[in-house]
Enzyme design. Structure first.
Site, short mmCIF file in Angstrom:
data_model
loop_
_atom_site.label_atom_id
_atom_site.label_comp_id
_atom_site.label_asym_id
_atom_site.label_seq_id
_atom_site.Cartn_x
_atom_site.Cartn_y
_atom_site.Cartn_z
N GLY A 187 -0.32 -0.72 -7.52
CA GLY A 187 0.47 0.74 -7.11
C GLY A 187 1.16 -0.82 -6.52
O GLY A 187 1.45 -2.28 -6.24
N ASN A 188 1.77 -0.19 -5.10
CA ASN A 188 3.44 -1.50 -4.50
C ASN A 188 2.43 -1.60 -3.54
O ASN A 188 1.33 -0.82 -3.23
CB ASN A 188 4.63 -0.50 -4.50
CG ASN A 188 3.87 0.95 -3.70
OD1 ASN A 188 3.38 0.83 -2.41
ND2 ASN A 188 4.64 2.07 -3.97
N THR A 189 3.10 -2.54 -2.61
CA THR A 189 2.85 -3.32 -1.31
C THR A 189 1.97 -2.82 -0.66
O THR A 189 1.39 -2.70 0.47
CB THR A 189 2.95 -4.16 -1.29
OG1 THR A 189 3.67 -5.66 -2.22
CG2 THR A 189 2.68 -4.96 -0.32
N GLY A 192 -0.81 -0.23 -1.16
CA GLY A 192 -1.75 -0.53 -1.34
C GLY A 192 -2.46 -1.37 0.75
O GLY A 192 -3.79 -1.72 0.99
N GLU A 209 -4.07 -4.31 -6.79
CA GLU A 209 -3.38 -5.27 -7.97
C GLU A 209 -1.77 -4.75 -7.44
O GLU A 209 -1.36 -3.36 -7.98
CB GLU A 209 -4.03 -4.88 -9.61
CG GLU A 209 -5.11 -5.40 -10.15
CD GLU A 209 -4.65 -6.38 -10.03
OE1 GLU A 209 -3.67 -7.09 -9.80
OE2 GLU A 209 -5.88 -7.50 -10.12
N CYS A 243 5.11 -4.39 -13.70
CA CYS A 243 4.51 -5.40 -11.88
C CYS A 243 4.43 -6.54 -12.21
O CYS A 243 4.88 -7.55 -11.10
CB CYS A 243 3.25 -5.01 -12.17
SG CYS A 243 2.35 -5.17 -12.49
#
Length: 494
Positions: A187-189, A192, A209, A243
């Site tokens: 997913g997104n940072t 994360g 990821e 991504c």
């Protein structure tokens, strides 16, 4: 949703029975995933169409890539599971030294919505191949596909060892309060970072990821028609919601104008002037993502070179190219995750590299050049999860290459055998025999200068200044002779 604590406890109890360790159980679960894909292909493609307006070609690609990686795992699982022999120093010549591929236990896999089959099932069957129990969290955004997985996974897999939870941020937050043996997040940072924070409470290992702004550099003397095709394919597949999609282009002013003209031709050939009516073009995942991308377009109206058309009723954004963009413009403030491509003017490759080196490390870097020196500069001077020269995104389809980020774009990697390795702990195993105890006296107190000298002669390594290597048989004979001499030293000490 059932109580998270109860779900996790049930999975832990199932793992403690030991049934997930056997090859037979793992192979059976992988066979179940294969049947799931084969027997529900049409339903999966329908759900992908409903969630993302995903064209049949893209849906087939997503299913097929997942299926091929699964079959490779099934074909190689027995070999991957074998303990790995390692080289041994002289003092361990008579011992067994192995790396055991040991399952972690209960694994939390948090999937994502843009490729809800591939990016959910590939980590899952890798975890099962590793002998783990799995708690699978699907995404609420890809609602149709997630509901389908929630319905069909229990039909094909061991219900004691595999659980599916569907939901959004609230469900994810609840799940992260529990203790796992491994967490795999796509997913997104920003999320994360939340996952990593939660994992740190128990020192739980993670694979993250994530994404980022993946740059493209276009050099002079390139075939710009081919460049336009390859960049726009990577940018418009899944409506840019990938991504590893190219996020922005850096090139000189002259190349910018020529590239834009080439891209106009490409878009016309791809979608016959009207992507909104094309069966080959998707939509954004939901209204929130649509509004985010639309806001970027609205703030860049003076820069629109191609496209810029939106339709809120369908979450539709046309393939859009922005020219003369600055590094400080709104289009460069976050990962685009949509079919909008900013072009930034730079003087040369050195200026582009300077910007990359001073920014966050992306998930991928794409270089278009026929100049070996330029390609080597990017290869040796930049850092990213992946590097592709003269194309975009295709490295993700090579299952023998690691797929993952570095720094802000993530940690850890998977695909192919690396997925199996990700979900296995490398346990160091050394087995000795209770013989030749006299040989061991060198390491026992009292410590003497003579013992130190013997140990130095036997154990200290020397730099190899020559590439020449002795034949294996000679090495073995030499080690046996050395072991005999070492035993004689031990007897002499006594």
């Amino acid at each position: 949703m059932a109580n998270c604590t109860e779900i996790v406890k049930g999975l832990k109890d199932a793992f403690r029975t030991g049934k997930t360790v056997s090859y037979e159980w793992r192979r059976q679960q992988l066979g179940g995933v294969l049947k799931l894909l084969d027997e529900n292909k049409e339903e999966i493609m329908k759900s992908l169409k409903q969630d993302l307006h995903k064209p049949p070609f893209e849906a087939f690609f997503e299913i097929d890539q997942c299926r091929n990686d699964l079959i490779d795992t099934m074909n190689n699982l027995k070999e991957w599971m074998k303990p790995q022999k390692v080289q041994k120093p002289l003092v361990n010549l008579m011992d067994k030294a192995l790396i055991q591929k040991q399952p972690y236990g209960v694994v939390l896999i948090i999937g994502t919505w843009n490729f809800p089959i591939m990016l959910t099932l590939m980590p899952m069957f890798g975890a099962l191949a590793g002998g783990n129990c799995v708690l699978l969290k699907t995404s609420r955004i890809s609602w149709s596909t997630s509901k389908l997985l929630e319905h069909i996974v229990p039909k094909y897999l061991d219900n004691d060892c595999v659980k599916v939870v569907n939901g959004g941020t609230g469900e994810t937050t609840d799940l992260l309060k529990e203790r796992y043996d491994y967490i795999f997040y796509t997913g997104n940072t920003s999320i994360g970072k939340m996952v990593m924070t939660a994992a740190s409470q128990y020192l739980t290992p993670v694979t993250l990821e994530l994404g980022g702004k993946n740059p493209v550099y276009v050099d002079k003397n390139c075939d710009l028609r081919a460049v336009a095709n390859r960049i726009l394919w990577g940018k418009t597949i899944n409506a840019g919601q990938t991504c590893i999609a190219p996020d922005y282009v850096m090139c000189t002013k002259d190349i910018q104008e020529k590239l834009i003209e080439a891209m106009k031709v490409t878009i016309n050939e791809f979608y016959q002037d009207d992507p909104s009516s094309s069966d080959s073009y998707g939509r954004l995942g939901n209204e929130r993502h649509f509004q985010r991308v639309k806001q970027i377009i609205d703030s860049s109206k003076d820069n629109i070179a191609i496209g810029g058309i939106t339709n809120e009723n369908e979450n539709y954004v046309s393939p859009t190219v922005l020219k003369d963009v600055k590094f400080t413009d709104p289009a460069m403030m976050e990962e685009m995750f949509g079919p909008v491509l900013p072009i930034i003017q730079v003087n040369n490759e050195d200026e582009a590299i300077e910007f990359l080196v001073n920014g966050e490390k992306p998930l991928a870097i794409y270089i278009f050049s026929n100049d070996k020196k330029v390609k080597d500069k990017f290869r040796n001077s930049t850092s990213s999860g992946g590097l592709v020269i003269n194309d975009t995104m295709l490295h993700a389809g090579v299952m023998t290459l690691p797929f993952g980020g570095v720094g802000n774009s993530g940690m850890g990697a998977y695909h192919g055998k690396l997925t199996f390795d990700t979900f296995c702990h490398n346990r160091a195993c050394l087995e000795r025999e209770l013989i030749l105890e006299g040989l061991q006296s060198i390491r026992y107190p009292p410590y003497t200068q003579k013992k130190i000298q013997i140990i130095q002669r036997v154990t200290q390594k020397k730099l190899n200044h020559s590439p020449f290597k002795l034949p294996f048989s000679v090495v073995v004979i030499g080690m046996i002779v050395a072991a005999f001499l070492l035993q004689m030293f031990a007897l002499y000490i006594e």
